[in-house]
Write an enzyme that holds these catalytic residues in place. Structure first.
Site, short mmCIF file in Angstrom:
data_model
loop_
_atom_site.label_atom_id
_atom_site.label_comp_id
_atom_site.label_asym_id
_atom_site.label_seq_id
_atom_site.Cartn_x
_atom_site.Cartn_y
_atom_site.Cartn_z
N SER A 15 13.93 -16.14 -51.44
CA SER A 15 12.07 -15.88 -51.62
C SER A 15 11.27 -17.12 -51.38
CB SER A 15 11.61 -15.23 -52.96
OG SER A 15 10.32 -14.45 -52.81
N LYS A 52 16.61 -9.74 -55.73
CA LYS A 52 15.72 -9.52 -54.79
C LYS A 52 14.92 -8.39 -54.68
CE LYS A 52 13.41 -11.65 -51.38
NZ LYS A 52 12.45 -10.87 -50.33
N HIS A 92 12.58 -7.88 -56.78
CA HIS A 92 11.57 -8.93 -56.88
C HIS A 92 10.55 -8.30 -55.89
CE1 HIS A 92 10.18 -11.68 -54.21
NE2 HIS A 92 9.83 -13.27 -55.38
N ASN A 93 11.04 -8.06 -54.72
CA ASN A 93 9.63 -7.36 -54.16
C ASN A 93 9.19 -5.87 -54.37
OD1 ASN A 93 10.99 -9.47 -51.68
ND2 ASN A 93 10.75 -8.11 -50.14
N GLU A 110 6.42 -7.48 -56.56
CA GLU A 110 5.63 -8.21 -55.38
C GLU A 110 4.56 -7.20 -55.00
OE1 GLU A 110 7.16 -10.28 -52.45
OE2 GLU A 110 6.41 -9.20 -50.64
#
Ligand code: 6PG
Length: 480
Positions: free
Chosen positions: A129, A184, A187-188, A191
């Site tokens: 990232s 990940k 995480h997105n 986000e």
């Protein structure tokens, strides 16, 4: 022949920048790209940054790698990644390591890791990232795969990863098989939620506060000196301050208001639905992007009745900005609490034993959601690794308590003025539902039993029950 310590396959910007980052840290890097010209360009433009070992064929690339060979695949997720893996795996030997640095779906990573393990190869699905800048100057890196594969990669990954303020590299072995790509993905998702909340804060200050983008930029810059300090708040101030060179208009006002999405946020919600994790903030963020893109529906709704926001007076606008900061911070805590709940649920489901504090620690720098806030999360899990929800951590509980009045004011004000704030509203609804003594789910259970004989449990004794509504009697279904 110079032997390369690691190789990168796929030299689009992310792959090229990752190769350059590795070379700059003294690691000889083998290069391969299907279009050889791309490889030549990279060496011509950046050959002075370190040792590159360009290859024109897969065979030449593999031959240039020291054992155990380590190959980083940086191509589009999905079929292209499968094709490259198949092509290069055939050339490798037992103990070699394939790293997938793309935004792969963690289920694909689990499938690939199982298949390659059968062939004696290691497969490390790795979330990376920080975009193109991060790949070059320091990303947050989230590798999965086996501990032994990670051990052979760790020194190089620690070299190239972003460093947190305490100097710690933002990389850790997240867990086995698909754990890295799962984290990940979340995480997105976080986000998306974070970006949605920021967008709603901007919209409230624009519509209710009557502020111009440059004024809102000043508000975000001020927020970026306090507890909201983060990459996303920082770039929001920069974007809002930007003027479109062609028209002289505030840049944000000439950007089409239909949001796009490559899919990682959507995956997060799909997986959360499967795991039964209420990531309501992430879901609202994904659906808000979808709604914005339904221009047909929006055109049909253009004249629907509803309030038109009347901008506040200047002093009221500044009071609003203070209230919005509180609401944004409280809603952000909820969004991250939901995201970490999903990481914990995935870890339990797949037996990954993910260290939530370690995940927060590697998100402190390099990644898109990087923020001081992540160090607070790291500390919260260090103080209590068994934390049921981040909202129960003393530091966050105190912040949410302090934000209560402003948060509720902002949500009601948005509703009163007809300003959509699904992120703020969903976060508050989630918070109130969590703390409720009794939820209306009791009525839903009764309804389900009435029309579908789906049974229910009672508050006053164990067991499973079904009421025969037409006969007015209840039967207890033992042993369930
Ligand atoms: C990152 C980003 C990146 C993401 C793009 C596009 O961590 O560097 O999250 O992985 O793919 O930002 O994302 P969307 O098109 O889904 O917004």
């Amino acid at each position: 022949m110079t032997h390369a310590r690691i190789g990168v396959i796929g030299l689009a910007v992310m792959g090229s920048n990752l190769a350059r980052n590795l070379a700059r840290h003294g690691h000889p890097v083998a290069l391969y790209n299907r279009t050889t010209e791309r490889t030549r360009e990279l060496v011509a433009q950046h050959g002075d940054e370190g040792t590159f070992v360009p290859a024109e064929t897969p065979e030449e690339f593999v031959a240039s790698l020291e054992r155990p060979r380590r190959l980083v695949v940086m191509v589009k997720a999905g079929a292209p990644t499968d094709a490259v893996i198949d092509q290069f795996a055939a050339l490798l030997e037992e103990g070699d390591v394939i790293i997938d640095g793309g935004n792969a779906h963690f289920e694909d990573t689990r499938r690939r890791e199982a298949a390659l393990t059968e062939r004696g190869l290691h497969f490390v699905g790795t979330g990376i990232s920080g975009g193109e800048e991060g790949a070059l100057n320091g990303p947050s890196i989230m590798p999965g795969g086996s501990p032994e594969a990670y051990a052979s990669l760790a020194p190089m990954l620690e070299d190239i990863a972003a460093k947190a303020d305490d100097g710690q590299p933002c990389v850790t072995h997240v867990g086995p098989d698909g754990a890295g790509h799962f984290v990940k993905m979340v995480h997105n998702g976080i986000e998306y939620a974070d970006m949605q909340l920021i967008a709603e804060a901007y919209d409230l200050l624009r519509q209710a506060g009557g502020m111009r983008p440059a004024e809102i930029a000043d508000v975000f810059s001020q927020w970026n000196t306090g507890r909201l300090r983060s990459y996303l708040v920082e770039i929001t101030a920069e974007v809002l301050r930007h003027t479109d060179p062609e028209t002289g208009q505030p840049f944000v006002e000439i950007v089409a208001d239909q949001a796009e999405q490559k899919g990682t946020g959507r995956w997060t919600v799909e997986v959360a639905l499967e795991l039964g994790v209420p990531v309501t903030g992430i879901a609202e963020a994904v659906f808000s992007r979808s709604l914005s893109a339904h221009t047909d529906l929006r055109s049909a709704a253009r004249d629907f009745p509803g309030p038109t926001p009347e901008p506040f007076s200047e002093s009221a606008a500044h009071d609003l900005a203070r209230a919005v900061e509180e609401a944004l911070y409280a809603s952000k805590i909820v969004a991250y609490a939901q995201g970490f709940h999903q990481v914990a649920a995935g870890s339990a489901e797949y037996g990954w034993d993910i260290d939530l504090g370690a995940v927060a620690a590697i998100w402190r720098a390099g990644c898109i959601i990087r923020a001081d806030f992540l160090d607070d999360i790291r500390a919260a899990y260090a103080e209590d690794p068994q934390l049921a929800t981040l909202l129960a951590a003393p530091r966050f509980a105190a912040a949410v308590e302090g934000a209560q009045r402003a948060w509720r004011l902002v949500v009601s004000l948005a509703a009163e003025h007809g300003i959509p704030a699904p992120g703020f509203s969903a976060a508050l609804a989630y918070y109130d539902a969590l703390r409720a003594d009794r939820l209306p789910a009791a009525l839903i259970q009764a309804q389900r039993d009435f029309f579908g004989a789906h049974t229910y449990r009672r508050t006053d004794r164990p067991g499973v029950f079904h009421t025969l509504w037409s006969e007015g009697r209840t039967e207890e279904l033992m042993g369930e």
